[in-house]
Motif scaffolding. Sequence first.
Motif, PDB file in Angstrom:
ATOM      1  N   LEU A  33      19.003   0.298  -5.767  1.00 42.29           N
ATOM      2  CA  LEU A  33      18.920   0.712  -7.450  1.00 42.29           C
ATOM      3  C   LEU A  33      20.551   0.315  -8.028  1.00 42.29           C
ATOM      4  O   LEU A  33      20.331  -0.001  -8.993  1.00 42.29           O
ATOM      5  N   MET A  34      21.210   0.682  -7.337  1.00 43.35           N
ATOM      6  CA  MET A  34      23.040   0.403  -8.107  1.00 43.35           C
ATOM      7  C   MET A  34      23.359  -0.627  -7.553  1.00 43.35           C
ATOM      8  O   MET A  34      24.065  -1.132  -8.788  1.00 43.35           O
ATOM      9  N   LYS A  35      22.617  -1.540  -6.711  1.00 45.67           N
ATOM     10  CA  LYS A  35      22.976  -3.030  -7.374  1.00 45.67           C
ATOM     11  C   LYS A  35      22.594  -4.362  -8.568  1.00 45.67           C
ATOM     12  O   LYS A  35      22.608  -4.636  -8.941  1.00 45.67           O
ATOM     13  N   LEU A  36      21.169  -3.463  -8.828  1.00 48.80           N
ATOM     14  CA  LEU A  36      20.052  -3.553  -9.523  1.00 48.80           C
ATOM     15  C   LEU A  36      21.596  -3.283 -10.989  1.00 48.80           C
ATOM     16  O   LEU A  36      20.825  -4.410 -12.338  1.00 48.80           O
ATOM     17  N   LYS A  37      21.567  -1.920 -10.972  1.00 49.88           N
ATOM     18  CA  LYS A  37      22.290  -1.802 -12.632  1.00 49.88           C
ATOM     19  C   LYS A  37      23.302  -1.823 -12.347  1.00 49.88           C
ATOM     20  O   LYS A  37      23.580  -2.115 -13.840  1.00 49.88           O
ATOM     21  N   LYS A  38      24.258  -2.105 -11.644  1.00 47.49           N
ATOM     22  CA  LYS A  38      25.425  -3.072 -11.297  1.00 47.49           C
ATOM     23  C   LYS A  38      25.163  -4.336 -12.439  1.00 47.49           C
ATOM     24  O   LYS A  38      26.087  -4.731 -12.659  1.00 47.49           O
ATOM     25  N   VAL A  47      13.079 -12.603 -20.059  1.00 44.11           N
ATOM     26  CA  VAL A  47      11.724 -12.109 -18.967  1.00 44.11           C
ATOM     27  C   VAL A  47      12.577 -11.176 -17.828  1.00 44.11           C
ATOM     28  O   VAL A  47      11.634 -10.428 -17.432  1.00 44.11           O
ATOM     29  N   LEU A  48      13.167 -11.878 -16.934  1.00 46.85           N
ATOM     30  CA  LEU A  48      14.275 -11.508 -15.987  1.00 46.85           C
ATOM     31  C   LEU A  48      15.105 -10.015 -15.915  1.00 46.85           C
ATOM     32  O   LEU A  48      14.756  -9.162 -15.782  1.00 46.85           O
ATOM     33  N   LYS A  49      15.709  -9.904 -17.375  1.00 42.13           N
ATOM     34  CA  LYS A  49      15.935  -8.231 -17.539  1.00 42.13           C
ATOM     35  C   LYS A  49      14.557  -7.352 -17.930  1.00 42.13           C
ATOM     36  O   LYS A  49      15.040  -6.274 -17.272  1.00 42.13           O
ATOM     37  N   SER A  50      13.651  -8.114 -18.230  1.00 39.63           N
ATOM     38  CA  SER A  50      11.930  -6.758 -18.820  1.00 39.63           C
ATOM     39  C   SER A  50      12.123  -6.551 -17.080  1.00 39.63           C
ATOM     40  O   SER A  50      11.330  -5.393 -16.453  1.00 39.63           O
ATOM     41  N   LEU A  51      11.577  -7.639 -16.228  1.00 38.65           N
ATOM     42  CA  LEU A  51      11.476  -7.513 -14.263  1.00 38.65           C
ATOM     43  C   LEU A  51      12.561  -6.256 -13.913  1.00 38.65           C
ATOM     44  O   LEU A  51      12.341  -5.404 -13.068  1.00 38.65           O
ATOM     45  N   TYR A  52      13.500  -6.935 -14.434  1.00 37.56           N
ATOM     46  CA  TYR A  52      14.595  -6.182 -13.634  1.00 37.56           C
ATOM     47  C   TYR A  52      14.882  -3.753 -14.425  1.00 37.56           C
ATOM     48  O   TYR A  52      14.672  -3.511 -13.318  1.00 37.56           O
ATOM     49  N   LYS A  53      14.406  -4.188 -15.535  1.00 42.13           N
ATOM     50  CA  LYS A  53      14.126  -2.880 -16.282  1.00 42.13           C
ATOM     51  C   LYS A  53      12.982  -2.059 -15.509  1.00 42.13           C
ATOM     52  O   LYS A  53      13.175  -1.225 -15.112  1.00 42.13           O
ATOM     53  N   GLN A  54      11.882  -3.050 -15.271  1.00 40.93           N
ATOM     54  CA  GLN A  54      11.201  -2.173 -14.590  1.00 40.93           C
ATOM     55  C   GLN A  54      10.853  -1.831 -13.496  1.00 40.93           C
ATOM     56  O   GLN A  54      10.621  -0.990 -12.892  1.00 40.93           O
ATOM     57  N   THR A  55      12.126  -2.375 -12.521  1.00 44.73           N
ATOM     58  CA  THR A  55      12.067  -2.485 -11.033  1.00 44.73           C
ATOM     59  C   THR A  55      12.891  -1.354 -11.081  1.00 44.73           C
ATOM     60  O   THR A  55      12.228  -0.064  -9.701  1.00 44.73           O
ATOM     61  N   ILE A  56      14.662  -1.083 -12.025  1.00 43.72           N
ATOM     62  CA  ILE A  56      14.802  -0.265 -11.960  1.00 43.72           C
ATOM     63  C   ILE A  56      13.411   0.984 -11.960  1.00 43.72           C
ATOM     64  O   ILE A  56      14.263   2.477 -12.012  1.00 43.72           O
ATOM     65  N   GLU A  57      13.224   1.483 -12.894  1.00 43.14           N
ATOM     66  CA  GLU A  57      12.453   2.547 -13.256  1.00 43.14           C
ATOM     67  C   GLU A  57      11.921   2.405 -12.186  1.00 43.14           C
ATOM     68  O   GLU A  57      10.731   3.519 -11.836  1.00 43.14           O
TER      69      GLU A  57
END
Length: 169
Positions: A33-38, A47-57
């Motif tokens: 989670l820290m790596k994804l948020k960083k 689209v990738l940013k949306s996937l990141y956001k979904q994964t973070i959530e």
Amino acid sequence: MYTDTESDERQQHLGWHETMEIHELVAFQSVGLMKLKKTYSDVRDPVLKSLYKQTIESISKNINELLRFYPMAPRPQRDERALPDDLAFYSGDLLAFAKTSVRNYAIAITETATPSLRNVLRRQLLGAIETHAKVFNYMYQRGFYPSYDLNRLLQNDMNLAKKALSFPY
């Protein structure tokens, strides 16, 4: 026979094996989670940013759900010592990578029919095991991975999870 709800209500504590599995999941997901948020702000593709956001959530939800079981962990007392910041995070990330490498090599060997490839994978697996041991020893000697002190181990997990959950992105 009891339903899951009835069993949960009757159960007052987790088993040691359950506690250790939850520890592994929380620690691994908190580092991820820290790596994804960083890296979230560096992702430019929508689209990738949306996937990141979904994964973070999703990972945040997972961690919060698992943290609810920590009070049920078998331990006589709590230790509120916090982890040092970056060294613990980076070494924990390296340990998770090393552990995943060991697992991946072990799985790959079971899928290998070519003897020369099996030999290479076996040699690389032994290297991955050695790397894991070195990183673990580094962390253990510095108190980042108190593997023989369940209280501290779980407190470290909770500290890391709280940091990961509150980290901005």
